[in-house]
Design an enzyme around this catalytic site. Sequence first.
Site, mmCIF file in Angstrom:
data_model
loop_
_atom_site.group_PDB
_atom_site.id
_atom_site.type_symbol
_atom_site.label_atom_id
_atom_site.label_comp_id
_atom_site.label_asym_id
_atom_site.label_seq_id
_atom_site.Cartn_x
_atom_site.Cartn_y
_atom_site.Cartn_z
ATOM 1 N N SER A 198 0.838 -1.200 -0.022
ATOM 2 C CA SER A 198 -0.244 -0.075 0.032
ATOM 3 C C SER A 198 0.694 1.279 0.062
ATOM 4 C CB SER A 198 -0.814 -0.038 1.247
ATOM 5 O OG SER A 198 -1.544 1.376 1.392
ATOM 6 N N SER A 249 -9.619 -4.384 -0.402
ATOM 7 C CA SER A 249 -10.973 -4.146 -0.304
ATOM 8 C C SER A 249 -11.604 -4.863 -1.549
ATOM 9 C CB SER A 249 -11.406 -2.678 -0.716
ATOM 10 O OG SER A 249 -10.785 -2.152 -1.682
ATOM 11 N N GLU A 270 -8.025 -12.162 -1.232
ATOM 12 C CA GLU A 270 -8.504 -11.953 0.094
ATOM 13 C C GLU A 270 -9.179 -10.704 0.314
ATOM 14 O OE1 GLU A 270 -9.377 -11.280 3.487
ATOM 15 O OE2 GLU A 270 -7.171 -11.173 3.893
ATOM 16 N N CYS A 304 -10.113 -7.424 8.348
ATOM 17 C CA CYS A 304 -11.240 -7.588 7.770
ATOM 18 C C CYS A 304 -11.930 -8.911 8.411
ATOM 19 C CB CYS A 304 -10.771 -8.602 6.230
ATOM 20 S SG CYS A 304 -9.308 -9.547 6.237
ATOM 21 N N GLU A 402 -18.772 -2.927 5.541
ATOM 22 C CA GLU A 402 -17.648 -2.878 6.223
ATOM 23 C C GLU A 402 -16.931 -1.549 6.581
ATOM 24 O OE1 GLU A 402 -13.537 -5.650 5.858
ATOM 25 O OE2 GLU A 402 -14.120 -4.590 3.917
#
Length: 508
Positions: A198, A249, A270, A304, A402
């Site tokens: 990221s 995401s 995932e 998550c 979420e």
Amino acid sequence: MIEAQKQVPVAHLGGGLAPVGAEIAVLTHFVDGAGWKGTGTEAQPVFNPATGQPIAQALSGTPADVAQAVAAAKEAFPGWRQRTPKDRADVLLRAAAVLESHAEELAHLESVNTGKPIPLARDDVAGTIDTLQFMAGAIRTQLSLSAGEYVTGRTSMIVREPVGVVAAITPWNYPLLTAAWKIGPILAAGNTCVMKPSEQTPLTSLRMAELLAEVLPAGVLNVVTGTGSVVGEALATHPDVALVSVTGSVRSGQAVASAAATMLKRVHLELGGKAPVMVFADADLDAVVEGIRLAGFGNSGQDCGAACRVLVEQSVHDELLKRLVPVVESLAVGDPAAGDHIEMGPLVSKAHRDSVLGFLDRAVAEGARVATGGRAPEGDGYFVLPTVLVDLPDGAEATREEIFGPVVTVETFTAEDGAVEAANGTAYGLSASVWTEDARRAADLPGRLDFGTVWVNDHLAFATEMPWGGFKSSGYGRDLSVYALDDYSRTKHVMFNRARSDGETEQA
């Protein structure tokens, strides 16, 4: 423009706790065994979310940078794949030892970049080391269908091969740990890797690559920093990338899968989750509260699999809240640099903090009541107080989407079938938990829940030997366990015709 600033490896950040001199350091990519400044001219700041202050800058990678990294990985692939499982295992064990010798540095670097408490960051480093150690052993014990005569006169055998160059796209919530969950099986299986961390949390991924250059051949592990829309897309569409693995995401997974689909490229996803916590009247409520404290608010709820959606039997609803709210209010929230007593840090960025606050505003507008928290505290950093929402209307956004923050919703049920229907009534299928002292219920319910992991009287406990991954919108493929090795390899059937050219009768 980056030329006017000092380009340095992550090691020169002094553990990530301060910039170099009076300048904000610009961190280089890591390609073909060394730091590399790339072809681009832009960089973006990397922040300490507990203070809101920049601590470094990361290069904004370009498609040309991706091409260079993929070329390095492709060149390294033949030599790496030809090593025996034992040889690759030995390298991974040495890699684990190198990381272990730098464990405290990595933990502080992870904490300052993500805002997670130091004890949690140390756990992540320990999990990183354990993953590499496990994969080193697992690659030496892979099993497959026995070789044999499945067609008369012919012997068949299964060969498992690496797929080639694998792109690994990792998230900001567990940057070091998820990097290990990917590179462990990717490298163990004989592949080479180009990783895109990221852009918000690249520090530990870059530092790990620097450290592992001591033991990995050049080009086996490469890191290119930058955005998903540029670097991620370039990886997904590069013809020499055989597989793209994403943790992130649902939107990120959809973008990568869509880009990879044009080339029929394999993907491993995932993605998000909305984990129900099913609490029955006979449950140990103190254990439930402790589970929610750790799994709902650990890492500021940025997980998550977080225990974020409580479904509690109506008869014990009030009692659960009576115990839960004081415990949530007692959480030590603050800058992890204050010490190991801090239990919850900030959210990763201002934008994400504002997103979480937006969810809270909309929840209240829909009729939800804030039992505790529900706002950002005064002061620096990107904090949101740990929050419990109750009295939510049916189908409320906060119970479906979420939020990815320190927000736990509490709903009620009166019948077991209704609770199962409510738990399964979400687009996500990553994880869930069941809390009950009824042995038959505990044995039966996991089979009725549409989630990749179901805990009983626990939540968010991991074992490296067990797979992690979900169903439905939570993606496909598995991290951890020997199943991850399957995901990062391919099977080949080799058949030998034993017929003799001289016409001799085959021996029994």
